[in-house]
Design a protein around this motif. Structure first.
Motif, PDB file in Angstrom:
ATOM      1  N   THR A 119      -0.320  24.673  11.493  1.00 42.03           N
ATOM      2  CA  THR A 119      -1.051  23.471  11.898  1.00 42.03           C
ATOM      3  C   THR A 119      -2.423  23.830  12.446  1.00 42.03           C
ATOM      4  OG1 THR A 119       1.011  22.295  12.406  1.00 42.03           O
ATOM      5  CG2 THR A 119      -1.008  21.460  13.430  1.00 42.03           C
ATOM      6  N   ALA A 120      -2.470  24.842  13.309  1.00 45.21           N
ATOM      7  CA  ALA A 120      -3.747  25.277  13.884  1.00 45.21           C
ATOM      8  C   ALA A 120      -4.687  25.792  12.804  1.00 45.21           C
ATOM      9  CB  ALA A 120      -3.502  26.363  14.934  1.00 45.21           C
ATOM     10  N   GLN A 121      -4.132  26.524  11.824  1.00 40.31           N
ATOM     11  CA  GLN A 121      -4.959  27.052  10.742  1.00 40.31           C
ATOM     12  C   GLN A 121      -5.485  25.925   9.855  1.00 40.31           C
ATOM     13  OE1 GLN A 121      -6.175  29.884  10.475  1.00 40.31           O
ATOM     14  NE2 GLN A 121      -6.774  30.218   8.335  1.00 40.31           N
ATOM     15  N   SER A 122      -4.655  24.913   9.622  1.00 42.84           N
ATOM     16  CA  SER A 122      -5.099  23.760   8.835  1.00 42.84           C
ATOM     17  C   SER A 122      -6.277  23.078   9.513  1.00 42.84           C
ATOM     18  CB  SER A 122      -3.945  22.763   8.657  1.00 42.84           C
ATOM     19  OG  SER A 122      -4.394  21.584   8.025  1.00 42.84           O
ATOM     20  N   LYS A 123      -6.180  22.906  10.831  1.00 33.10           N
ATOM     21  CA  LYS A 123      -7.260  22.270  11.581  1.00 33.10           C
ATOM     22  C   LYS A 123      -8.526  23.119  11.522  1.00 33.10           C
ATOM     23  CE  LYS A 123      -5.926  20.082  15.109  1.00 33.10           C
ATOM     24  NZ  LYS A 123      -5.396  19.659  16.425  1.00 33.10           N
ATOM     25  N   LYS A 124      -8.364  24.428  11.688  1.00 31.45           N
ATOM     26  CA  LYS A 124      -9.510  25.349  11.664  1.00 31.45           C
ATOM     27  C   LYS A 124     -10.198  25.327  10.293  1.00 31.45           C
ATOM     28  CE  LYS A 124     -10.596  30.274  12.217  1.00 31.45           C
ATOM     29  NZ  LYS A 124     -10.005  31.621  12.520  1.00 31.45           N
ATOM     30  N   MET A 125      -9.393  25.447   9.240  1.00 29.87           N
ATOM     31  CA  MET A 125      -9.949  25.456   7.882  1.00 29.87           C
ATOM     32  C   MET A 125     -10.590  24.120   7.536  1.00 29.87           C
ATOM     33  SD  MET A 125      -6.908  27.530   5.926  1.00 29.87           S
ATOM     34  CE  MET A 125      -7.622  27.287   4.299  1.00 29.87           C
ATOM     35  N   GLY A 126      -9.945  23.025   7.940  1.00 31.92           N
ATOM     36  CA  GLY A 126     -10.487  21.699   7.667  1.00 31.92           C
ATOM     37  C   GLY A 126     -11.826  21.488   8.350  1.00 31.92           C
ATOM     38  N   ASN A 127     -11.925  21.904   9.620  1.00 27.67           N
ATOM     39  CA  ASN A 127     -13.183  21.762  10.349  1.00 27.67           C
ATOM     40  C   ASN A 127     -14.291  22.586   9.701  1.00 27.67           C
ATOM     41  OD1 ASN A 127     -12.040  20.028  12.220  1.00 27.67           O
ATOM     42  ND2 ASN A 127     -11.614  21.626  13.719  1.00 27.67           N
ATOM     43  N   ALA A 128     -13.940  23.813   9.291  1.00 25.45           N
ATOM     44  CA  ALA A 128     -14.934  24.684   8.661  1.00 25.45           C
ATOM     45  C   ALA A 128     -15.398  24.101   7.324  1.00 25.45           C
ATOM     46  CB  ALA A 128     -14.348  26.079   8.462  1.00 25.45           C
ATOM     47  N   LEU A 129     -14.439  23.605   6.536  1.00 26.23           N
ATOM     48  CA  LEU A 129     -14.790  23.031   5.229  1.00 26.23           C
ATOM     49  C   LEU A 129     -15.612  21.760   5.397  1.00 26.23           C
ATOM     50  CD1 LEU A 129     -14.516  23.189   2.166  1.00 26.23           C
ATOM     51  CD2 LEU A 129     -12.353  21.950   2.354  1.00 26.23           C
ATOM     52  N   ASP A 130     -15.197  20.915   6.340  1.00 27.23           N
ATOM     53  CA  ASP A 130     -15.955  19.696   6.617  1.00 27.23           C
ATOM     54  C   ASP A 130     -17.397  20.025   6.991  1.00 27.23           C
ATOM     55  OD1 ASP A 130     -14.567  17.433   6.032  1.00 27.23           O
ATOM     56  OD2 ASP A 130     -13.945  16.992   8.072  1.00 27.23           O
ATOM     57  N   SER A 131     -17.565  21.007   7.869  1.00 22.47           N
ATOM     58  CA  SER A 131     -18.912  21.383   8.318  1.00 22.47           C
ATOM     59  C   SER A 131     -19.732  21.915   7.148  1.00 22.47           C
ATOM     60  CB  SER A 131     -18.814  22.455   9.417  1.00 22.47           C
ATOM     61  OG  SER A 131     -18.165  21.940  10.559  1.00 22.47           O
ATOM     62  N   GLN A 132     -19.103  22.734   6.337  1.00 28.44           N
ATOM     63  CA  GLN A 132     -19.788  23.308   5.182  1.00 28.44           C
ATOM     64  C   GLN A 132     -20.238  22.221   4.203  1.00 28.44           C
ATOM     65  OE1 GLN A 132     -17.494  26.269   3.080  1.00 28.44           O
ATOM     66  NE2 GLN A 132     -18.572  25.846   1.159  1.00 28.44           N
ATOM     67  N   LEU A 133     -19.346  21.265   3.920  1.00 27.95           N
ATOM     68  CA  LEU A 133     -19.651  20.223   2.958  1.00 27.95           C
ATOM     69  C   LEU A 133     -20.712  19.244   3.480  1.00 27.95           C
ATOM     70  CD1 LEU A 133     -16.063  19.381   1.659  1.00 27.95           C
ATOM     71  CD2 LEU A 133     -17.858  20.572   0.395  1.00 27.95           C
ATOM     72  N   ARG A 134     -20.723  19.053   4.797  1.00 26.44           N
ATOM     73  CA  ARG A 134     -21.619  18.043   5.360  1.00 26.44           C
ATOM     74  C   ARG A 134     -23.040  18.568   5.593  1.00 26.44           C
ATOM     75  NH1 ARG A 134     -18.785  13.617   7.926  1.00 26.44           N
ATOM     76  NH2 ARG A 134     -20.402  13.446   9.483  1.00 26.44           N
ATOM     77  N   VAL A 135     -23.229  19.863   5.557  1.00 23.22           N
ATOM     78  CA  VAL A 135     -24.558  20.426   5.812  1.00 23.22           C
ATOM     79  C   VAL A 135     -25.555  19.869   4.794  1.00 23.22           C
ATOM     80  CG1 VAL A 135     -25.960  22.516   5.722  1.00 23.22           C
ATOM     81  CG2 VAL A 135     -23.758  22.555   6.880  1.00 23.22           C
ATOM     82  N   GLY A 136     -26.593  19.242   5.293  1.00 26.39           N
ATOM     83  CA  GLY A 136     -27.642  18.710   4.422  1.00 26.39           C
ATOM     84  C   GLY A 136     -27.239  17.478   3.646  1.00 26.39           C
ATOM     85  N   LYS A 137     -26.033  16.906   3.946  1.00 32.52           N
ATOM     86  CA  LYS A 137     -25.571  15.756   3.159  1.00 32.52           C
ATOM     87  C   LYS A 137     -25.466  14.483   4.022  1.00 32.52           C
ATOM     88  CE  LYS A 137     -25.033  18.364  -0.422  1.00 32.52           C
ATOM     89  NZ  LYS A 137     -25.948  18.233  -1.566  1.00 32.52           N
ATOM     90  N   LEU A 138     -26.077  14.492   5.173  1.00 27.25           N
ATOM     91  CA  LEU A 138     -25.974  13.333   6.044  1.00 27.25           C
ATOM     92  C   LEU A 138     -26.781  12.176   5.486  1.00 27.25           C
ATOM     93  CD1 LEU A 138     -26.268  15.063   9.548  1.00 27.25           C
ATOM     94  CD2 LEU A 138     -24.200  14.374   8.333  1.00 27.25           C
TER      95      LEU A 138
END
Length: 280
Positions: free
Chosen positions: A260-279
Motif C-alpha cells: 500500500t505504501a509503495q502504491s502511494k509512493k509510486m502514484g505520487n511520483a507518477l502523478d508529479s512526473q505527468l503533471r510537470v508542464g501540463k497545468l
C-alpha cells in the motif's frame, strides 16, 4: 452503452473485451480499440473477438459514450495528448491506469471530464477480478451504472473513494501474487511429504477454492472457521502453531502495508512526473 473506444490493447483491455462480449453487454461491432503502433496486436484482437480497430481517431471516437484508458501508465501523457481534442464532457472516461489520479487525467486532457478510475487485478483474465472503482463528481447515475456493469463482467466490482485505491492496490490489486506465493510454498512441501507435484497442485488449488467458498458463503468469520477445524492436539493445531511461531499472520499484514505504501509512493511520483508542464 452505444460505443466503447479503448485506448491501449494490453492484457487488461483484452480481459475486459472478453468479459463484455461473454456477458452481452454491448455488440462486438461497437467495441473499438487502438494502440500506439502494434498493428499485429490489434489484428489478433480483431480475429479473436470480431471487434473493430483503427488508428483514425475521428473514427475511433465518433459516437463513443465510453472511452477506456488502458495504455501503460507511463505513456498516459503522450497518449492523452493525442486524443484530448476528441474527449468531450458528455463521455465517460474509464481509467485502469495504476497510479494516475483523476485530477491528473483532467490536467493532461486540459478539460473537465466524467471519470471513473478502476483498480482491477489480473484475475480479470478468468472473470474473477476484485475491482475497486472511484468516480468523480461529474459522473452521472447512468454512467455510474454503466461502470459497475462494465467491471462486473470480469468479477466483483465495488465503489470506493479515490484515496482508498492505494489500499485496494496493496490488498487485492497485488493480492493474487500473495496467493501464488502461498501455493508455491505448499507445492514445495509436497515432495518432502511424499506427494507428486501434479496431484499436490490439484489438492492445493481445490483446498483454496473450497476455503474461499466457505468464507464467502458462511456467516462465520475466518477466525471461527479456523478454530472449528483446529482440534486440540490435532494435525491442524500442529501446523498452525508453526505458522504462529514464524509470525506468518503479521508477515502478511506487513506485506499488505508495504504494498500500500509503495502504491502511494509510486502514484505520487507518477502523478508529479505527468503533471510537470501540463497545468491549465
Amino acid at each position: 452503452m452505444k460505443k466503447i473506444a479503448i485506448v491501449g490493447a494490453g492484457s487488461m483491455a483484452e480481459a475486459l473485451i472478453s468479459g463484455i462480449l461473454e456477458n452481452g453487454l454491448i455488440d462486438r461491432k461497437n467495441i473499438w480499440v487502438t494502440n500506439n503502433s502494434n498493428a499485429n496486436r490489434l489484428k489478433g484482437l480483431n480475429d479473436r473477438y470480431g471487434i473493430r480497430s483503427t488508428y483514425d481517431l475521428h473514427t475511433l471516437f465518433d459516437n463513443a459514450d465510453i472511452v477506456m484508458l488502458a495504455m501503460k501508465p507511463k505513456d498516459a501523457d503522450s497518449a492523452i495528448a493525442k486524443i484530448r481534442e476528441h474527449l468531450t464532457e458528455q463521455m465517460l472516461v474509464v481509467s485502469v491506469l495504476a497510479g494516475v489520479s483523476m485530477n491528473t487525467i483532467e490536467t493532461l486532457a486540459r478539460k473537465s471530464l466524467s471519470i471513473a478510475r478502476a483498480m482491477p487485478n489480473t484475475s480479470a483474465a478468468v472473470g474473477k477480478s476484485a475491482t475497486a472503482i472511484a468516480i468523480n463528481s461529474r459522473v452521472t447515475d447512468v454512467q455510474l451504472e454503466s461502470t459497475e456493469q462494465l467491471f462486473s463482467t470480469v468479477g466483483l466490482a465495488r465503489f470506493v473513494e479515490e484515496e482508498q485505491l492505494d489500499a485496494v492496490t496493496g490488498l487485492s490489486g497485488s493480492g493474487p501474487a500473495y496467493i501464488y506465493y502461498l501455493i508455491e510454498a505448499m507445492e514445495n512441501s509436497a515432495a518432502g511429504i511424499g506427494l507428486e507435484k501434479e496431484m499436490a497442485q490439484e489438492l492445493i488449488v481445490q483446498t483454496l477454492i473450497g476455503a474461499a467458498e466457505m468464507v464467502k458463503n458462511s456467516s462465520k468469520s475466518p477466525e471461527q472457521l479456523r478454530r472449528e477445524v483446529t482440534s486440540p492436539g490435532g494435525t491442524t493445531e500442529a501446523g498452525v502453531k508453526v505458522l504462529e511461531e514464524h509470525g506468518v499472520q503479521q508477515a502478511f499484514i506487513s506485506c499488505i502495508q508495504a504494498a500500500t505504501a509503495q502504491s502511494k509512493k509510486m502514484g505520487n511520483a507518477l502523478d508529479s512526473q505527468l503533471r510537470v508542464g501540463k497545468l491549465f
